[in-house]
Motif scaffolding. Structure first.
Motif: not given
Length: 387
Positions: A227-233
């Motif tokens: 889920a880290v990609s969404r948080r980065i975005y």
């Protein structure tokens, strides 16, 4: 900064085409039969529940706390050399038009204050400054950055704040200024400084919160959290908004600093504003660094995800290869065993006219034939690494 000037003895005489456009003359209403006509004020004011706080000051001391815009106007008329500080939260259009008529606010500035969603900017309309600020606050519960919008009108004897959003809370600014009457006595310019300083100081907790989020994201990236990609975005989008809020402030404050000599800004205020400008520059640089860091983290995350996908594909390919090898072995043994089965099946049909059935060497021949075929197939498959 707007120049301070003495309030005219009769403020009501200060009119403009803008005020006349806002308040066209209306025919007087006919009084009820038998009653004298009532006197009417020059302006029809809309009483509001959006007035957060309104006060009139003189020599840095609060002299009155009006409960409405109408009372504020009246008190300001009665205080030569005084200053009105009006705080509004999401005002109606009628309220802004009332303020525009009283203080000769420019229609373009009023229109911007009505519509909100403006970029940070500083505009000068005659002796009035119009400043748009983007405040920010960090929400610990949701780990998000919440942005608010603040419009400030600064005139010779008034300061009006129009807040759109929860941030910033200017109650602490008012308390701080009232606790320093010598600073508040410098007039609306000093209040503008305090508002700018409050907005800029509000960026510090946001910077700290974002830095903590980035540290957590780095840990999640190398921990393989999907889920880290969404948080980065999402954090990257917030940093874009944060950058839009802070970067224009640098130019705005440098513009104010450049006008110190022209508008006779107090030396103490000059020092304060330079300090605010330094803080804004530092914050803007940190935000730029955050955006670059998030871009780098996103690249690293994409690389790690690609490597993980390649590893999974390689594992699948290896599993498929092993499965193919097993199928080769099974197929090879099946072919080897098929040969004696075929010979035994043919000779097991027991037809009458089968010469080999009555041949003395028929049985040894059949066994030898099966052995030769099986051995040949075994060596063929072995040579091809199927066995």
């Amino acid at each position: 900064m707007p120049e301070r000037r003495q309030r005219p003895a009769a403020r009501q005489s200060r009119t403009s085409g803008w005020r006349r456009a806002l308040n066209p003359p209306q025919p007087p209403a006919a009084p009820p039969s038998g009653q004298p006509p009532e006197s009417t004020s020059e302006q029809t004011l809309v009483e509001t529940g959006s007035v957060v706080q309104s006060a009139v000051y003189r020599d840095g001391v609060r002299v009155s706390s009006p409960g409405s815009l109408a009372e504020t106007y009246t008190e300001l008329h009665q205080q030569p050399g005084g200053m009105a500080w009006i705080g509004l939260a999401r005002p109606t259009g009628d309220e802004l038009l009332s303020l525009a008529a009283e203080f000769d606010l420019h229609p373009l500035a009023v229109e911007d204050a009505m519509e909100a969603h403006q970029r940070p900017k500083l505009e000068r309309y005659g002796d009035t400054l119009f400043v748009v600020l983007r405040a920010a606050r960090y929400l610990d519960a949701s780990e998000e950055v919440d942005f608010g919008e603040l419009h400030v009108f600064v005139g010779p004897d008034f300061l009006i704040t129009v807040r759109h959003g929860a941030a910033p809370d200017l109650t602490a600014v008012r308390r701080r200024m009232e606790a320093a009457p010598e600073l508040l006595a410098l007039g609306p310019e000093a209040v503008l400084y305090a508002v700018l300083d409050s907005v800029v100081d509000g960026y510090a907790p946001v910077v700290a919160g974002v830095q903590n989020d980035i540290d957590e994201i780095e840990t999640e990236v190398f921990g393989g959290d999907p889920a880290v990609s969404r948080r980065i975005y999402e954090l990257s989008r917030e940093m874009v908004e944060f950058q839009r809020a802070t970067r224009p402030l640098v130019g705005m404050l440098h513009g104010l600093i450049a006008g110190f000599a022209k508008y006779g800004t107090d030396d103490e205020l000059q020092r304060y504003l330079r300090d605010v400008a330094d803080h804004v520059t530092h914050t803007s640089e940190r935000v730029d660094g955050f955006r670059q860091a998030l871009a780098d983290i996103l690249t690293v995350n994409a690389t790690l995800v690609t490597q993980e996908q390649n590893a999974e594909m390689r594992a699948l390919a290896e599993a498929g290869f092993e499965q193919n090898e097993e199928i080769k072995k099974i197929s090879s043994w099946a072919a080897i065993l098929f040969a004696p089965t075929l010979v035994g099946t043919i000779y097991g049909m027991n037809f009458t006219h089968m010469p080999e059935l009555h041949w003395v060497l028929g049985y040894p021949f059949a066994i030898a034939l099966m052995a030769v075929v099986c051995t040949s197939l075994y060596f063929i498959f072995k040579r091809r690494d199927w066995l």
